[in-house]
Every structure is written in structure tokens, then in C-alpha cells.
Design a protein around this motif. Structure first.
Motif, PDB file in Angstrom:
ATOM      1  N   ARG A  23       0.901  -1.383   0.027  1.00 48.41           N
ATOM      2  CA  ARG A  23      -0.092  -0.208   0.071  1.00 48.41           C
ATOM      3  C   ARG A  23       0.903   1.356  -0.005  1.00 48.41           C
ATOM      4  N   THR A  24       2.105   1.421   0.490  1.00 46.36           N
ATOM      5  CA  THR A  24       2.826   2.373   0.650  1.00 46.36           C
ATOM      6  C   THR A  24       4.440   2.304   0.257  1.00 46.36           C
ATOM      7  N   GLY A  25       4.627   1.267   0.021  1.00 42.41           N
ATOM      8  CA  GLY A  25       6.288   1.034  -0.105  1.00 42.41           C
ATOM      9  C   GLY A  25       7.013   0.992   1.039  1.00 42.41           C
ATOM     10  N   GLN A  26       6.199   1.203   2.238  1.00 43.78           N
ATOM     11  CA  GLN A  26       7.218   1.355   3.493  1.00 43.78           C
ATOM     12  C   GLN A  26       7.702  -0.354   3.931  1.00 43.78           C
ATOM     13  N   GLN A  27       8.649  -0.418   4.252  1.00 43.44           N
ATOM     14  CA  GLN A  27       9.096  -1.711   4.884  1.00 43.44           C
ATOM     15  C   GLN A  27       9.335  -1.890   6.305  1.00 43.44           C
ATOM     16  N   VAL A  76       1.717   2.975   9.890  1.00 43.00           N
ATOM     17  CA  VAL A  76       2.711   3.966   9.154  1.00 43.00           C
ATOM     18  C   VAL A  76       3.106   5.078  10.289  1.00 43.00           C
ATOM     19  N   ASN A  77       4.346   5.616  10.032  1.00 40.02           N
ATOM     20  CA  ASN A  77       4.743   6.372  11.168  1.00 40.02           C
ATOM     21  C   ASN A  77       4.480   7.841  10.802  1.00 40.02           C
ATOM     22  N   GLN A  78       3.317   8.558  11.730  1.00 36.35           N
ATOM     23  CA  GLN A  78       2.923   9.727  11.272  1.00 36.35           C
ATOM     24  C   GLN A  78       3.381  10.659  12.041  1.00 36.35           C
ATOM     25  N   GLU A  79       4.327  10.474  12.823  1.00 38.28           N
ATOM     26  CA  GLU A  79       5.140  11.398  13.703  1.00 38.28           C
ATOM     27  C   GLU A  79       5.562  12.779  12.985  1.00 38.28           C
ATOM     28  N   THR A  80       4.983  13.932  13.563  1.00 41.79           N
ATOM     29  CA  THR A  80       5.031  15.376  12.988  1.00 41.79           C
ATOM     30  C   THR A  80       5.114  16.394  14.069  1.00 41.79           C
ATOM     31  N   SER A  81       5.497  17.602  13.757  1.00 40.60           N
ATOM     32  CA  SER A  81       5.079  18.843  14.571  1.00 40.60           C
ATOM     33  C   SER A  81       5.120  20.139  13.697  1.00 40.60           C
ATOM     34  N   PHE A  83       6.622  23.389  12.676  1.00 40.90           N
ATOM     35  CA  PHE A  83       8.159  23.907  12.352  1.00 40.90           C
ATOM     36  C   PHE A  83       9.003  23.141  12.803  1.00 40.90           C
ATOM     37  N   ARG A  84       8.834  21.443  12.615  1.00 41.45           N
ATOM     38  CA  ARG A  84       9.836  20.609  12.737  1.00 41.45           C
ATOM     39  C   ARG A  84      11.225  20.877  12.304  1.00 41.45           C
ATOM     40  N   ASP A  85      12.311  20.979  12.828  1.00 37.26           N
ATOM     41  CA  ASP A  85      13.689  21.419  12.084  1.00 37.26           C
ATOM     42  C   ASP A  85      13.348  22.663  11.851  1.00 37.26           C
ATOM     43  N   ALA A 111       4.805  16.746   0.606  1.00 38.87           N
ATOM     44  CA  ALA A 111       4.535  15.275   0.426  1.00 38.87           C
ATOM     45  C   ALA A 111       4.566  14.273   1.629  1.00 38.87           C
ATOM     46  N   GLY A 112       3.559  13.744   2.002  1.00 37.15           N
ATOM     47  CA  GLY A 112       3.796  13.183   3.158  1.00 37.15           C
ATOM     48  C   GLY A 112       3.501  13.995   4.094  1.00 37.15           C
ATOM     49  N   CYS A 113       2.587  14.801   4.238  1.00 39.49           N
ATOM     50  CA  CYS A 113       2.095  15.813   5.251  1.00 39.49           C
ATOM     51  C   CYS A 113       1.427  15.448   6.459  1.00 39.49           C
ATOM     52  N   THR A 142      -0.268  16.457   0.658  1.00 34.49           N
ATOM     53  CA  THR A 142      -0.522  15.229   0.441  1.00 34.49           C
ATOM     54  C   THR A 142      -0.308  14.161   1.341  1.00 34.49           C
ATOM     55  N   ASP A 143      -1.062  13.064   1.481  1.00 43.59           N
ATOM     56  CA  ASP A 143      -0.381  12.031   2.247  1.00 43.59           C
ATOM     57  C   ASP A 143      -1.349  10.649   1.898  1.00 43.59           C
ATOM     58  N   VAL A 144      -0.669   9.735   2.103  1.00 38.39           N
ATOM     59  CA  VAL A 144      -1.245   8.196   1.669  1.00 38.39           C
ATOM     60  C   VAL A 144      -2.453   7.987   2.414  1.00 38.39           C
ATOM     61  N   HIS A 197      -2.941  10.985  -1.567  1.00 35.02           N
ATOM     62  CA  HIS A 197      -1.878  10.890  -2.674  1.00 35.02           C
ATOM     63  C   HIS A 197      -1.010   9.878  -2.380  1.00 35.02           C
ATOM     64  N   ASN A 198      -0.761   8.698  -3.032  1.00 36.57           N
ATOM     65  CA  ASN A 198       0.159   7.703  -2.654  1.00 36.57           C
ATOM     66  C   ASN A 198       1.456   7.982  -3.555  1.00 36.57           C
ATOM     67  N   LEU A 199       2.634   8.120  -2.900  1.00 37.14           N
ATOM     68  CA  LEU A 199       3.967   8.512  -3.490  1.00 37.14           C
ATOM     69  C   LEU A 199       4.404   7.386  -4.585  1.00 37.14           C
ATOM     70  N   VAL A 200       4.061   6.264  -4.137  1.00 36.24           N
ATOM     71  CA  VAL A 200       4.468   4.958  -5.107  1.00 36.24           C
ATOM     72  C   VAL A 200       3.476   4.563  -6.206  1.00 36.24           C
ATOM     73  N   CYS A 214       9.379  16.570   1.232  1.00 38.64           N
ATOM     74  CA  CYS A 214       9.278  15.152   1.275  1.00 38.64           C
ATOM     75  C   CYS A 214      10.046  14.535   2.553  1.00 38.64           C
ATOM     76  N   ARG A 215       9.717  15.074   3.598  1.00 38.97           N
ATOM     77  CA  ARG A 215      10.534  14.748   4.973  1.00 38.97           C
ATOM     78  C   ARG A 215      10.247  13.730   5.791  1.00 38.97           C
ATOM     79  N   ASN A 216      10.941  12.797   6.058  1.00 34.74           N
ATOM     80  CA  ASN A 216      10.870  11.657   6.956  1.00 34.74           C
ATOM     81  C   ASN A 216       9.757  10.918   6.463  1.00 34.74           C
ATOM     82  N   VAL A 217       9.886  10.597   5.108  1.00 38.63           N
ATOM     83  CA  VAL A 217       8.772   9.601   4.464  1.00 38.63           C
ATOM     84  C   VAL A 217       9.623   8.532   3.884  1.00 38.63           C
TER      85      VAL A 217
HETATM   86  C1  LIG Z   1       6.708  10.469   9.740  1.00 44.02           C
HETATM   87  S1  LIG Z   1       5.569  11.398   9.055  1.00 44.02           S
HETATM   88  C2  LIG Z   1       6.362  12.851   8.324  1.00 44.02           C
HETATM   89  C3  LIG Z   1       5.431  14.012   8.204  1.00 44.02           C
HETATM   90  C4  LIG Z   1       6.066  15.491   8.116  1.00 44.02           C
HETATM   91  N1  LIG Z   1       6.750  15.300   6.333  1.00 44.02           N
HETATM   92  C5  LIG Z   1       7.198  15.554   8.923  1.00 44.02           C
HETATM   93  O1  LIG Z   1       8.411  15.578   8.488  1.00 44.02           O
HETATM   94  O2  LIG Z   1       7.012  16.201   9.975  1.00 44.02           O
HETATM   95  C6  LIG Z   1       5.499  10.441   7.513  1.00 44.02           C
HETATM   96  C7  LIG Z   1       4.176  10.529   6.637  1.00 44.02           C
HETATM   97  O3  LIG Z   1       4.506  10.006   5.407  1.00 44.02           O
HETATM   98  C8  LIG Z   1       3.095   9.208   4.937  1.00 44.02           C
HETATM   99  N2  LIG Z   1       3.471   8.274   4.070  1.00 44.02           N
HETATM  100  C9  LIG Z   1       3.859   6.797   4.233  1.00 44.02           C
HETATM  101  N3  LIG Z   1       3.979   6.439   2.929  1.00 44.02           N
HETATM  102  C10 LIG Z   1       3.598   7.243   2.047  1.00 44.02           C
HETATM  103  C11 LIG Z   1       3.439   6.913   0.641  1.00 44.02           C
HETATM  104  N4  LIG Z   1       3.632   5.883   0.044  1.00 44.02           N
HETATM  105  N5  LIG Z   1       2.886   8.085  -0.073  1.00 44.02           N
HETATM  106  C12 LIG Z   1       2.582   9.100   0.614  1.00 44.02           C
HETATM  107  N6  LIG Z   1       2.599   9.217   2.094  1.00 44.02           N
HETATM  108  C13 LIG Z   1       3.155   8.432   2.683  1.00 44.02           C
HETATM  109  C14 LIG Z   1       2.594   8.553   6.205  1.00 44.02           C
HETATM  110  O4  LIG Z   1       1.184   8.390   6.182  1.00 44.02           O
HETATM  111  C15 LIG Z   1       3.059   9.831   7.376  1.00 44.02           C
HETATM  112  O5  LIG Z   1       1.877  10.709   7.300  1.00 44.02           O
END
Ligand SMILES: C[S@@+](CC[C@H](N)C(=O)[O-])C[C@H]1O[C@@H](n2cnc3c(N)ncnc32)[C@H](O)[C@@H]1O
Length: 282
Positions: A23-27, A76-81, A83-85, A111-113, A142-144, A197-200, A214-217
């Protein structure tokens, strides 16, 4: 149902890993497998299930179409905040200045918001600058995850979330408190266009973009999948456009389509496509 930790059987690990990657490409690498149990506990509790194998059975019997999405959302890791960094945001302002210099309205793709803190941080920053003559870029986020996008659109944050990275001045200016929650004001939410939106797998939102964050995705994507995603970004961006990755992420050794920016430290630049080879007359 007991509160005792559930062990992750090999079958459950294989099924959930395959679902998440499809679904997401994440391993889920082995060092993250412990997260499966913790992450899926609330969903199991909600469904009255005692073991992860029961959740596997529910997924595989196909009677509940939403269960797959819910499992992926939980894993899926959705950690965010907000003004991160923080220094990154000042550099994004500089990246946008290129479009300003060319007299265009800049376009940013976040992307991956996740739940919206990143694009809202950009929106606050640029809206405040616009009051003293700065330009307001278009921000697409966008986010998946449907659940993350729904939360981002609602602009609703807990007291804990609002305090992470947001100074009181900005909190009072851009958010309304309601009970223990905070809601982004319509003046702020209207500055970001959210989309699932799914990046993969999906075509990128309509570009071309000047800046893609596209940070931390990409952290948990295989090298081949990352290279594919960089190709998708390159297609959606202007030559010379800026790519912003998370602190632990890089394009180096992953793709020839981007190179480290000489102007903006830590950012990457989309290289111009090579000119087509000239035909030599016979
Ligand atoms: C750790 S959060 C990072 C959020 C933000 N970019 C930040 O750095 O604070 C990762 C996000 O990427 C999304 N994500 C993971 N795989 C994705 C994919 N294939 N397409 C789009 N979003 C994806 C997750 O749902 C999650 O909300």
C-alpha cells in the motif's frame, strides 16, 4: 481481552509487512517489528480481538473492506510537529525567492504531510511575510493516509500537538481554542489544498512545483522504490527546483536526477534534463 503484550507470530509479521509495503512502499525492518504490536493494540481493542493472528484472519476473510486501511494507518509512522527542524523553513523561503525573482507565484508540494502541521507551518510563515510585501505561494499537501488527510483538513489539534513547535504568539493568532482542542482558523486552512496521494502509485498533483518537501517519509522505502519516487518528483518539478528531505535522508547515491544545492545547504536541486542529442547529417 488482556493488556498483556501480544507476541508477533511470523505469519502476522509477514502479512502486515506485505500489506504495508503493497500500500505504501514502506518496509518494516526487523528492528521495527516490535512496533507492530504496540501500533495495532488500539485497533485490536476496538474490534475486541485478543491476538494479532485474529486480526490477520479478519483482514484475510475480506468481509471488512476498511480494515486494511485501518491497519496501514496504524502501522505507518505519522510523527510530525509544527516547524519541525525550524531552520529548514527559512531556507524554504529562500528557495521560493527564485520564483519571486521570475515574477511567478511559487508552487510548493508537501508530500507525506501527515496531519497537516508541516504545510500549516509553511502557510503561517508565508502569510505573515505576505503582510509586509512577501508573496504567498500555492501550497499543495498530500498523504497516503485518508485518516491523516481528514485530520489535516479539519485542522484540529490537541493541546499536546499545538504546543509542539508552535510559539504562543502563533497559536493565538492562527488557532481558536475549543475545550482542550485547537482549531486552525479558516484564514489559515484555506491556504493549503489537501489531497490523498500515494507517492509510490499515484500521478503527482498537477505541477510544475518550485519546491517539494518530502521529509521523514522515504526512510523506510527500498532503494529501488526511492529511486522511483525521485523520478516522480523530478517529473513534477521545474528544472532547478528544490527538493527538501528529512535530516537522515539523501539523494546521494540514489538518483542522478537531483544533486546537492550549492545555494541552500542540505537541500537538493533537480538537475536540468540533458539537451537531446543533435542529429548529425550523414
Ligand atoms: C513521519 S510522517 C512525516 C510528516 C512530515 N513530513 C514531517 O516531517 O513532520 C510520514 C508521513 O508519510 C506518509 N506516507 C508514508 N508512505 C507514504 C506514501 N507511499 N505516499 C504518501 N505518503 C506516505 C505517512 O502516512 C505519514 O503521514
Amino acid at each position: 481481552m488482556t493488556g498483556a503484550p501480544t507476541s508477533v507470530s511470523q505469519v502476522a509479521l509477514n502479512v502486515f509487512s506485505a500489506l504495508l509495503e503493497a500500500r505504501t512502499g514502506q518496509q518494516i525492518s526487523s528492528y521495527r517489528s516490535w512496533r507492530i504490536d504496540t501500533a495495532l493494540k488500539p485497533l485490536m481493542r476496538e474490534r475486541g480481538l485478543d491476538t494479532l493472528d485474529q486480526l490477520v484472519a479478519l483482514l484475510l476473510d475480506g468481509q471488512e473492506p476498511r480494515i486494511g486501511d485501518q491497519i496501514v494507518d496504524a502501522l505507518v509512522n505519522q510523527e510530525t510537529s509544527f516547524f519541525r527542524d525550524a531552520p529548514v523553513f527559512d531556507l524554504v523561503v529562500e528557495a521560493v525567492a527564485v520564483a519571486d525573482g521570475e515574477g511567478r507565484r511559487a508552487r510548493i508540494w508537501c508530500a507525506g504531510c501527515s496531519t497537516g502541521q508541516e504545510p500549516l507551518s509553511l502557510a503561517m510563515l508565508f502569510a505573515e511575510r505576505a503582510e509586509t510585501g512577501g508573496t504567498m505561494p500555492e501550497i499543495v499537501a498530500t498523504d497516503v493516509s485518508d485518516a491523516a488527510i481528514a485530520r489535516a483538513r479539519a485542522g484540529k489539534y490537541t493541546q499536546f500537538e499545538i504546543q509542539r513547535g508552535l510559539p504562543i504568539r502563533r497559536m493565538m493568532r492562527w488557532f481558536d481554542g475549543e475545550g482542550s482542542d485547537w482549531f486552525a482558523k479558516p484564514d489559515l486552512t484555506k491556504l493549503v489544498a489537501y489531497r490523498r496521494h500515494n507517492l509510490v502509485a499515484d500521478n503527482p498533483p498537477a505541477g510544475p512545483f518550485d519546491v517539494v518537501l518530502c521529509r521523514n517519509v522515504l526512510l523506510y522505502l527500498s532503494s529501488a522504490t526511492k529511486a522511483d519516487v525521485f523520478g516522480r518528483f523530478a517529473k513534477a518539478m521545474r528544472p532547478g527546483g528544490t527538493l527538501v528531505l528529512g535530516a537522515g535522508e539523501t539523494v546521494i547515491g540514489q538518483t542522478p536526477l537531483f544533486e546537492p544545492s550549492r545555494r541552500l545547504r542540505g537541500f537538493y536541486e533537480r538537475v536540468a534534463a540533458p539537451a537531446p542529442a543533435r542529429r548529425v547529417a550523414a
